[in-house]
Design an enzyme around this catalytic site. Structure first.
Site, PDB file in Angstrom:
ATOM      1  N   HIS A 383       0.758  -1.146  -0.056  1.00 37.12           N
ATOM      2  CA  HIS A 383       0.075   0.008  -0.044  1.00 37.12           C
ATOM      3  C   HIS A 383       0.882   1.214   0.007  1.00 37.12           C
ATOM      4  O   HIS A 383       2.005   1.195   0.232  1.00 37.12           O
ATOM      5  CB  HIS A 383      -1.061   0.168   1.330  1.00 37.12           C
ATOM      6  CG  HIS A 383      -0.397   0.329   2.533  1.00 37.12           C
ATOM      7  ND1 HIS A 383      -0.247   1.359   3.022  1.00 37.12           N
ATOM      8  CD2 HIS A 383       0.344  -0.692   3.518  1.00 37.12           C
ATOM      9  CE1 HIS A 383       0.102   1.392   4.475  1.00 37.12           C
ATOM     10  NE2 HIS A 383       0.568   0.013   4.482  1.00 37.12           N
ATOM     11  N   GLU A 431      -4.757   1.282   2.846  1.00 43.10           N
ATOM     12  CA  GLU A 431      -4.473   0.421   3.938  1.00 43.10           C
ATOM     13  C   GLU A 431      -4.667   0.562   5.435  1.00 43.10           C
ATOM     14  O   GLU A 431      -5.164  -0.217   5.902  1.00 43.10           O
ATOM     15  CB  GLU A 431      -3.347  -0.526   3.435  1.00 43.10           C
ATOM     16  CG  GLU A 431      -2.940  -1.541   4.247  1.00 43.10           C
ATOM     17  CD  GLU A 431      -2.326  -1.653   5.424  1.00 43.10           C
ATOM     18  OE1 GLU A 431      -1.902  -2.680   5.862  1.00 43.10           O
ATOM     19  OE2 GLU A 431      -1.930  -0.385   5.914  1.00 43.10           O
ATOM     20  N   GLU A 432      -4.093   1.733   5.590  1.00 47.28           N
ATOM     21  CA  GLU A 432      -4.002   2.117   6.931  1.00 47.28           C
ATOM     22  C   GLU A 432      -5.565   2.156   7.893  1.00 47.28           C
ATOM     23  O   GLU A 432      -5.404   1.864   9.104  1.00 47.28           O
ATOM     24  CB  GLU A 432      -3.322   3.264   7.222  1.00 47.28           C
ATOM     25  CG  GLU A 432      -1.722   3.447   6.796  1.00 47.28           C
ATOM     26  CD  GLU A 432      -0.911   2.409   7.822  1.00 47.28           C
ATOM     27  OE1 GLU A 432      -1.568   1.855   8.867  1.00 47.28           O
ATOM     28  OE2 GLU A 432       0.244   2.378   7.487  1.00 47.28           O
ATOM     29  N   HIS A 556       4.312   4.124  12.841  1.00 50.62           N
ATOM     30  CA  HIS A 556       3.195   5.186  12.818  1.00 50.62           C
ATOM     31  C   HIS A 556       3.469   6.391  13.463  1.00 50.62           C
ATOM     32  O   HIS A 556       2.600   7.237  14.082  1.00 50.62           O
ATOM     33  CB  HIS A 556       1.814   4.380  13.291  1.00 50.62           C
ATOM     34  CG  HIS A 556       1.404   3.472  12.352  1.00 50.62           C
ATOM     35  ND1 HIS A 556       0.127   2.891  12.586  1.00 50.62           N
ATOM     36  CD2 HIS A 556       1.614   2.963  11.140  1.00 50.62           C
ATOM     37  CE1 HIS A 556      -0.204   2.066  11.570  1.00 50.62           C
ATOM     38  NE2 HIS A 556       0.837   2.272  10.856  1.00 50.62           N
TER      39      HIS A 556
END
Ligand SMILES: *[C@@H]1O[C@H](CO)[C@@H](O)[C@H](O)[C@H]1NC(C)=O
Ligand SMILES: *[C@@H]1O[C@H](CO)[C@@H](O)[C@H](O)[C@H]1NC(C)=O
Ligand SMILES: *[C@@H]1O[C@H](CO)[C@@H](O)[C@H](O)[C@H]1NC(C)=O
Ligand SMILES: *[C@@H]1O[C@H](CO)[C@@H](O)[C@H](O)[C@H]1NC(C)=O
Ligand SMILES: *[C@@H]1O[C@H](CO)[C@@H](O)[C@H](O)[C@H]1NC(C)=O
Length: 763
Positions: A383, A431-432, A556
């Site tokens: 992604h 995707e996240e 993240h």
């Protein structure tokens, strides 16, 4: 076109000499083989190395493999990475659209064909970029004695200085302001909440503080909500993210600095929540409403936010109540307490601003068309949307994949190699937020993927720089190993220790059973999930990790920018990024070119009889004897017998496949037989897909490998069977629950029987 120019791998076949190869080529009017040899010859003489006299096609394949590996360049990956990580690019933003365009251009420049984007309209979530989320502490008079900044300050402003980059938030949090008493629930697992209750602490109406780790953050918030929490706070404990000395943190090392915060999604479903099971094409009818998905617990109804360990200190150091049990104490420099509440009547206030919005997301795809079987796809995916700059998650993978594409096309130009089957490159969006881009894609093309996708190869991001780490299903393990043996080790000190290949370090770092490295069943954490659990496509999900498998403290955070890749994780000139690319490319080439698909159905049969059935029987035998379980046990007997038959059939099928392959040079008409063999291999895997899905979870269609309902990150074997067993244990209607267990086992039985029938010539 038939399979010319690839394969014929076995030694000692009659395909040892050029004469024979050319004869075979002539027999098939085979321009391709001849070109293929000429091309290779040229490439070799350019380098001044004379062509070896006698070459088997196996050797030629090796040379192609090496040419492809050589073509992958660390410098290019570095350049790609910089181009993709210029600005923060969450899904659905203009910045991420720019990244999609950049990738599209990279694919086109690489020479991929049919490069285009696929757009879906999905439900996303954003903070208020102008008013950060905060947690504050108020005294009895209602005056704030502490308020968090809600943003992490850049440490390297050149790379991290975009406006709003430091924003701390969780996607799909409910908005709201909650003032109340805080309790500490450790990792927020069901066990932790149970223990909290036993210690006399009621979470109802409280703000629940939990640490990251031990499972998916969305599950933590959901459990907190189920236990009556009014709000949730997640923090990264230094015990996990800053293990070294206090000041040995980023940018000196990869450990998290005190203001670092892990962002992420807390939605509990894969794919667009408003269009479950169907693609969210622009204009598609939304079968669910936002209220419904809140009621179903797919997105939370309470505010939740992530904080740094500096902010956690402000709260923990003021907490009242008893000290936590010793195994709940973390490494913030105070004694952790259970609460409820803060000392001196202070209150905690959580203030979250967030909104749900439907926006466009764009997957980017491109192809290297197959020469012989255009309609068979080997799919490589990663992604590209990120929480901030994403230089590791996910754009280390994005940058590598674009270079793999370029190197593959270059190899088709410098040699006359063309893959036999099509290779598809996919850059997924969103995707996240919950695997939205890839899930919508699988939902749109599920039927075509079912009959034509050979395999899906996922690489999200690396999480360390020491060893390969592979999650895959049993039938793909041999391939994962064979390919790793062909990739040189990127670590010089390992090579000095005699570990020359990627495989050598891997086998040593993660020893598993049967003398193979340990490979786990892929879980739900990345884009392979929809392919496996909804589409039934065999998947390999791989990356690089530390010897601990848990070595990515800056996950993240704002600090995932290229400095981290270049100066902390991969100092040796992107040797590791390059190695990941080589493994990916070689997996794809092998799947695309092997005459017989390198998917080992015998392993499925072995695993079924030797492992799954054994475990299932053990589990049933540990339950108190009860006549209502007799039917289930009888089904296990049937399943065991079916697995034994499947194994015998799989072994004879493997012999058959070998004969078909060996007959190829003499009998080109066997091409059709070969296609038949491969079709059966693919369809054997598909027998384990139940189109009805698991009870209450129609998206979980794979009967062996699904995502665990209890931990969305980990893969679970025969989840529907074990869920039925759990229900039986809790049920008061043992008769009905026992029948449910039997039924679920019989569904596995039918799949095994289907697999045996698929491998048979005659019914
Ligand atoms: C392929 O050819 C191009 C152009 O001649 C050259 O720049 C490149 O180095 C070659 N690649 C390999 C792997 O030989
Ligand atoms: C404990 O940590 C806080 C926040 O990081 C810091 O301000 C404080 O000085 C530390 N105290 C000690 C004794 O190290
Ligand atoms: C990863 O492993 C390396 C080498 O073993 C070690 O130096 C480093 O501290 C580890 N990093 C993390 C974050 O665990
Ligand atoms: C590997 O990563 C660790 C941090 O986990 C770092 O200390 C080490 O220098 C890295 N190795 C290389 C070769 O870049
Ligand atoms: C397939 O699996 C069987 C059973 O474990 C094994 O004996 C065989 O060597 C494997 N075949 C390949 C090609 O790896």
């Amino acid at each position: 076109m038939p399979y010319v120019g690839i394969g014929m791998q076995q030694r000692g076949s009659s395909l040892r000499s050029h004469r024979m190869v050319r004869a075979y080529a002539a027999l098939l009017g085979g321009v391709l083989v001849s070109l293929f040899l000429v091309g290779l010859g040229k490439m070799q003489t350019d380098k001044g190395v004379p062509l070896p006299r006698q070459e088997s096609l196996e050797e030629i394949q090796d040379q192609i493999g090496r040419a492809l590996q050589d073509a992958i360049q660390g410098e290019n990956i570095k350049t790609n990475l910089r181009a993709i990580t210029r600005e923060p690019h969450q899904a659905g933003t203009k910045a991420n659209e720019r990244v999609a365009k950049t990738i599209e251009k990279m694919y086109k420049d690489a020479g991929l064909q049919k490069v285009h984007t696929l757009t879906y309209d999905v439900l996303l979530s954003y903070p208020d970029w102008d008013r950060p989320n905060t947690v504050s502490i108020r005294n009895r008079a209602g005056r704030a004695v502490f308020t968090s900044k809600g943003v992490s300050e850049p440490i390297l402003p050149d790379e991290q200085g975009a406006p709003h980059a430091g924003h701390q938030w969780l996607a799909y949090s409910a908005p709201g302001t909650v003032e109340g008493d805080i309790v500490y629930a450790h990792s927020g697992t069901p066990k932790d909440f149970e223990r909290l209750k036993k210690m006399g602490i009621d979470a109802t109406g409280k703000i629940v503080m939990m640490r990251y780790g031990e499972g998916f953050r969305g599950d933590k918030v959901a459990y907190a909500q189920q236990h009556g929490a009014a709000a949730a706070i997640l923090f990264s404990d230094p015990a996990e993210v800053a293990k070294g000395a206090r000041d040995d943190v980023y940018p000196k090392s990869v450990w998290m600095p005190s203001e670092g915060v892990q962002r992420g999604s807390i939605m509990k479903l894969n794919g667009d929540p408003l269009t479950p099971l169907y693609p969210a094409k622009p204009g598609a009818y939304k079968s669910k409403t936002i209220d419904e998905i809140k009621e179903d617990g797919i997105i939370p109804s309470i505010p939740a936010l992530p904080i740094s360990y500096d902010t956690a200190y402000e709260i923990l150091s003021r907490m009242s109540g008893r000290p936590v049990p010793s195994d709940w104490q973390g490494n913030v420099n105070v004694t952790y307490r259970l609460g409820p509440g803060l000392r001196d009547g202070y209150k905690t206030v959580v203030d979250v601003k967030s909104s749900l919005e439907t926006r466009h997301v764009h997957n980017v795809v491109g192809y290297l068309p197959g020469q012989d079987e255009e309609d068979r796809y080997v799919i490589l995916g990663n992604h590209f949307d990120a929480w901030v700059y994403g230089s590791i998650d996910p754009n280390s993978g994005t940058a590598i994949l674009a270079e793999v594409a370029r190197a593959m096309v270059e190899t088709t130009k410098n040699t006359t190699w063309k893959p036999a089957r099509s290779i598809m490159f996919a850059a997924w969006d969103a995707e996240e937020y919950g695997l939205l881009g890839s899930t919508e894609f699988v939902e749109e093309f599920v039927s075509q993927l079912g009959s034509r996708a050979v395999a899906y190869l996922n690489m999200d991001c690396f999480a360390g720089n020491f060893s390969l780490n592979v999650n895959t299903i049993p039938s793909m393990r041999d391939l994962a190993i064979d390919v790793a043996k062909r990739i040189p080790n990127h670590l010089e000190e390992q090579v000095h220790l005699g570990r020359k290949t990627l495989y050598d370090t891997w086998a040593r770092a993660f020893p598993g059973k049967d003398g193979q490295p340990d490979m786990q069943i892929p879980g739900g954490g990345s884009d392979h999930a929809g392919f496996l659990t909804f589409g039934g496509v065999p998947v390999i999900d791989f990356n690089m990790v530390n010897a601990t498998r848990n070595s990515y403290p800056l996950y993240h955070t704002l600090f995932e920018t290229p400095f981290l890749n270049e100066h902390l994780y991969d100092k040796a000139d992107f040797a590791m990024h390059r190695t990941i690319g080589r493994y990916w490319a070689e997996l794809a080439r092998t799947l695309a070119d092997s005459p017989v698909l390198p998917i080992n159905v015998t392993r499925i049969a072995e695993e079924m009889g030797g492992n799954y059935v054994v475990e299932l029987r053990k589990t049933l035998n540990t339950l108190p004897a009860n006549p209502n379980l007799l039917e289930a046990k009888q089904q296990v007997d049937f399943l065991e017998k079916a697995a034994a038959k499947f194994l015998v059939k799989a072994q004879s099928f493997a012999e058959h496949a070998k004969h078909v392959r060996e007959a190829l040079p003499e009998n080109p008409y066997d091409q059709r037989k070969l296609r038949g063999v491969n079709e059966r291999i693919m369809m054997t895997e598909r027998c384990f897909l139940n189109p009805r899905g698991a009870p209450g979870a129609p998206q979980n269609r794979h009967v062996l490998y699904s995502i665990s309902e209890k931990d969305s990150y980990s893969g679970k074997i025969m989840a529907a069977v074990y869920d039925a067993i759990d229900d039986y244990v809790d049920s008061t209607d043992k008769k009905k629950a026992g029948r449910m267990v039997a039924e679920q086992i019989s569904i596995i039985y039918h799949s095994v029987h289907c697999a045996t029938n698929t491998l048979k010539h005659f019914f």
